[in-house]
Enzyme design. Structure first.
Site, mmCIF file in Angstrom:
data_model
loop_
_atom_site.group_PDB
_atom_site.id
_atom_site.type_symbol
_atom_site.label_atom_id
_atom_site.label_comp_id
_atom_site.label_asym_id
_atom_site.label_seq_id
_atom_site.Cartn_x
_atom_site.Cartn_y
_atom_site.Cartn_z
ATOM 1 N N HIS B 38 5.208 -1.373 3.267
ATOM 2 C CA HIS B 38 6.127 -1.869 4.293
ATOM 3 C C HIS B 38 5.381 -2.532 5.442
ATOM 4 O O HIS B 38 5.819 -3.535 5.993
ATOM 5 C CB HIS B 38 7.013 -0.735 4.817
ATOM 6 C CG HIS B 38 8.259 -0.557 4.011
ATOM 7 N ND1 HIS B 38 8.264 0.104 2.804
ATOM 8 C CD2 HIS B 38 9.539 -0.991 4.206
ATOM 9 C CE1 HIS B 38 9.505 0.086 2.310
ATOM 10 N NE2 HIS B 38 10.286 -0.567 3.142
ATOM 11 N N LYS B 103 15.066 9.819 0.502
ATOM 12 C CA LYS B 103 15.656 11.123 0.817
ATOM 13 C C LYS B 103 15.505 11.330 2.311
ATOM 14 O O LYS B 103 14.520 10.884 2.904
ATOM 15 C CB LYS B 103 14.976 12.250 0.031
ATOM 16 C CG LYS B 103 13.492 12.435 0.350
ATOM 17 C CD LYS B 103 12.903 13.640 -0.355
ATOM 18 C CE LYS B 103 11.396 13.702 -0.215
ATOM 19 N NZ LYS B 103 10.932 14.434 0.975
#
Lengths: 278, 189
Positions: B38, B103
């Site tokens: 990222h 999650k």
């Protein structure tokens, strides 16, 4: 004087790493099965169903239980009457290198500033204690980053006592929510010093989930906190339910009269640890 | 609570019907990216360079799999905790990324971007990496190979089991911890 070769340590460590990442300990499986039976929500039951299918599949196929095969953490008790031929730390790291390679485990260790991966999951975290005897006991834990990130150390005031400890732990688990892969296991280190409390907390996570603390006062505190944490209703994977925490394990040590150190080490449900005695 | 079979890349029509709590079996192609990837995607965008994959309709899976053993397309491949990607996610949603899989709870900025773009945040079961890997038919490294487990991989998935955590309408599935009940709890069971 017993002689132990460094290569025997390397072989044992490599085997520990591979085996622990494939086979979930029996006490963890049993606790999860009994908790699953107490869940009524569809989401909670489905999470437990997937987790059971996962541990069966991992055992059958040799795939790791979780993609996060952890930072390799070791507690090694070296008997005073053992002479280790060779460099023990290097032997452990070589075992990690081999185990994580041959076991197709993920290499999850990097330099903290550049974030460059070391490529072989070393260096391991190694805590060594000299003990009486002529054996070497090696305890290994594959410690995942997600649950480790939710762990905290704090220095409470002595006046805060058990109530302060209890509140800090409840707030910590609540704030962690779904992040650390609940249902979690909570290891607490109480007392000692700023550096020693987390070591106690991590050691507490090695205890079997179904054991009872030999100190009756701590046993009661563990039960009390477990009961309170399950009132949070975070549930498996944070989807709600009565199982937020599988167990609380407390280890304590005397501390400075001015301090009440507290370490909360959170462990995910994939509690992978094993030991060997050489 | 509905059950949907969807194919990635996702179309707007696929996503706008989703509600938090829905079950989705996702097939098609998705991309793995976690922390280090990222950071690099963000740097590419800062430099005005193209991303290694087409963001429009894309689904990003926050996962760093274990190496594939012989005969398997991939190793264990479950979700990692999503909040660490929160600093980057809004920008990616606004570029057309339609879904992320991970999650754990997302930051308010991510939820705002999901609402604004009509996106979705899926949860997969953490700690079920061996099981989830069975839904991955093929994997290839697409970019940043030097990042090892953090490289961007293109995955071909089939009926990958997901739960809609946050939908485009502001729905939230995660339970809010009942702190006062826990603090008030007396004694043991």
């Amino acid at each position: 004087m017993k002689i132990l070769s460094a290569s025997a340590i390397t072989d044992a460590v490599a085997e520990l790493c591979i085996h622990a990442n494939r086979f979930l300990p029996k006490d963890v499986r049993e606790r999860m099965e009994s908790c699953a039976a107490g869940e009524t929500s569809a989401c909670a039951r489905e999470v437990f169903r997937q987790l059971k299918e996962n541990w069966i599949l991992a055992a059958e196929t040799g795939l790791p239980l979780c993609q996060d095969t952890g930072l390799a953490v070791f507690f090694i008790d070296v008997g005073q009457d053992v002479h280790i031929k060779g460099d023990m730390r290097e032997a452990v790291n070589e075992g990690v290198r081999r185990g994580y390679g041959a076991g197709f485990l993920r290499k999850s260790v990097c330099e903290p500033f550049t974030r460059k991966n070391t490529g072989d999951n070393t260096p391991a975290i190694i805590h060594t204690t000299l003990v009486p005897g002529d054996t070497v006991r090696i305890r290994y834990m594959a410690k995942g980053g997600g649950s480790e990130n939710m762990s905290r150390v704090t220095m409470l005031a002595p006046a805060q006592g058990w109530d302060g400890i209890r509140e800090f732990v409840i707030r910590r688990v609540a704030e962690s929510g779904s992040n650390p892969c609940p249902p979690v296991i909570v290891g607490l280190g109480v007392g000692g010093s700023f550096d020693y409390a987390p070591i106690l907390a991590k050691q507490a996570l090695f205890r079997p989930l179904d054991d009872i603390n030999p100190d009756p006062d701590l046993a009661e505190k563990e039960e009390e906190l477990l009961c309170a944490l399950n009132r949070l209703h975070i549930g498996p994977m944070g989807l709600g339910g009565v199982t937020t925490c599988l167990a609380v394990k407390i280890a304590k040590a005397p501390c400075h009269i001015a301090s009440l150190p507290l370490a909360v080490n959170i462990q995910c449900h994939s509690a992978r640890h094993e030991e060997v005695v050489l | 609570m509905a059950v949907w079979n969807l194919t990635a890349p996702l179309r707007q029509a696929d996503v706008e019907k989703l509600q938090s709590g829905d079950i989705v079996f996702l097939s098609g192609t998705i991309y793995t990216a976690r922390d280090a990837a990222h950071k690099r995607l963000d740097a590419l965008l800062d430099a005005g360079e193209p991303l290694p994959f087409e963001p429009k309709g894309a689904v990003i899976y926050y996962s760093g799999p274990t190496p594939p053993p012989p005969g398997c397309p991939i190793g264990s491949a479950g979700p990692t905790t999503s909040y660490r990607m929160d600093a980057y996610a809004p920008r990616l949603y606004r570029l057309g990324v339609r879904g992320t899989i991970g999650k754990g709870r997302r930051h308010a900025d991510v939820l705002a971007a999901i609402r604004e773009t009509g996106g979705v945040y899926f949860g997969a079961t953490g700690g079920a990496g061996a099981l989830l890997s069975r839904c991955i038919r093929k994997a290839e490294v697409l970019a940043f190979e030097d990042l090892g487990p953090e490289a961007i991989r293109k995955l071909w998935v089939e009926a990958f089991p997901l739960l809609v955590i946050n939908d485009g309408g502001g729905g939230e599935l995660y339970a809010c911890p009942d702190i006062s009940a826990a603090l008030a709890a007396q004694g043991t069971l």
